[in-house]
Motif scaffolding. Sequence first.
Motif, PDB file in Angstrom:
ATOM      1  N   TYR A  25     -18.210  37.058  40.095  1.00  0.00           N
ATOM      2  CA  TYR A  25     -18.452  38.357  39.463  1.00  0.00           C
ATOM      3  C   TYR A  25     -18.088  38.320  37.977  1.00  0.00           C
ATOM      4  O   TYR A  25     -18.864  38.759  37.131  1.00  0.00           O
ATOM      5  CB  TYR A  25     -17.653  39.442  40.188  1.00  0.00           C
TER       6      TYR A  25
ATOM      7  N   ALA B   6     -20.372  35.767  35.978  1.00  0.00           N
ATOM      8  CA  ALA B   6     -21.777  36.158  35.906  1.00  0.00           C
ATOM      9  C   ALA B   6     -21.983  37.478  35.178  1.00  0.00           C
ATOM     10  O   ALA B   6     -23.120  37.850  34.887  1.00  0.00           O
ATOM     11  CB  ALA B   6     -22.364  36.237  37.302  1.00  0.00           C
ATOM     12  N   ALA B   7     -20.904  38.186  34.864  1.00  0.00           N
ATOM     13  CA  ALA B   7     -21.048  39.475  34.191  1.00  0.00           C
ATOM     14  C   ALA B   7     -21.673  39.312  32.802  1.00  0.00           C
ATOM     15  O   ALA B   7     -22.443  40.164  32.362  1.00  0.00           O
ATOM     16  CB  ALA B   7     -19.687  40.157  34.077  1.00  0.00           C
ATOM     17  N   ASP B   8     -21.373  38.227  32.120  1.00  0.00           N
ATOM     18  CA  ASP B   8     -21.910  38.002  30.778  1.00  0.00           C
ATOM     19  C   ASP B   8     -23.265  37.302  30.808  1.00  0.00           C
ATOM     20  O   ASP B   8     -23.978  37.315  29.817  1.00  0.00           O
ATOM     21  CB  ASP B   8     -20.932  37.165  29.947  1.00  0.00           C
ATOM     22  N   SER B   9     -23.621  36.686  31.922  1.00  0.00           N
ATOM     23  CA  SER B   9     -24.857  35.909  32.020  1.00  0.00           C
ATOM     24  C   SER B   9     -25.785  36.576  33.019  1.00  0.00           C
ATOM     25  O   SER B   9     -25.780  36.251  34.201  1.00  0.00           O
ATOM     26  CB  SER B   9     -24.553  34.486  32.469  1.00  0.00           C
ATOM     27  N   ARG B  10     -26.586  37.500  32.549  1.00  0.00           N
ATOM     28  CA  ARG B  10     -27.446  38.269  33.452  1.00  0.00           C
ATOM     29  C   ARG B  10     -28.503  37.421  34.144  1.00  0.00           C
ATOM     30  O   ARG B  10     -28.766  37.572  35.307  1.00  0.00           O
ATOM     31  CB  ARG B  10     -28.134  39.405  32.674  1.00  0.00           C
ATOM     32  N   GLY B  11     -29.136  36.489  33.453  1.00  0.00           N
ATOM     33  CA  GLY B  11     -30.247  35.746  34.027  1.00  0.00           C
ATOM     34  C   GLY B  11     -29.854  34.475  34.745  1.00  0.00           C
ATOM     35  O   GLY B  11     -30.717  33.774  35.261  1.00  0.00           O
TER      36      GLY B  11
ATOM     37  N   ARG C 263     -27.270  34.068  37.265  1.00  0.00           N
ATOM     38  CA  ARG C 263     -26.300  34.299  38.340  1.00  0.00           C
ATOM     39  C   ARG C 263     -26.410  33.275  39.464  1.00  0.00           C
ATOM     40  O   ARG C 263     -25.401  32.858  40.020  1.00  0.00           O
ATOM     41  CB  ARG C 263     -26.456  35.710  38.886  1.00  0.00           C
TER      42      ARG C 263
END
Length: 145
Positions: free
Chosen positions: A104, A107-112, A114
């Motif tokens: 979580y 991946a919060a900073d990397s939207r594409g 995950r």
Amino acid sequence: MKNTIRHFFIILRVALGVGLLYYVLKVTGGLSAAKQLISTKWLLPWLSALTIIGAAIEARRLGVLFGAQGMRLSFFEGYRAVAIAALFNFCIPGGTGGDVMKLYYLAADSRGQRVEIATLIFVDRAVALFCMLSLVVALALLDGR
């Protein structure tokens, strides 16, 4: 004013953490074990250092895996994710494990990306398991029994 509120919440979080730790130790009967651990004063700094060094190694391993995929993860971001994961693994009861929280936060900073990050966390666990099993086998071979 803003600084005062921030300091208040820091003190409140520390007090809540210490209170929860005391409650868990008292309910599980671990208070006597904790007293025994504290009585061996030379062991406590070594155990603390081992925890910090282990988290640093895991953060570095995550950084290397992220770098292999062309993504960037600084040591401090990785260390923060490892610390949060440790909190969820050891201190908070329930089905949500630390790796889910690590996913979580990473991946919060990397939207594409995950799915790639979830795969990296899975590979990180597999690498750690392989290293631990290799260490156990090597120590068993050294023992000779």
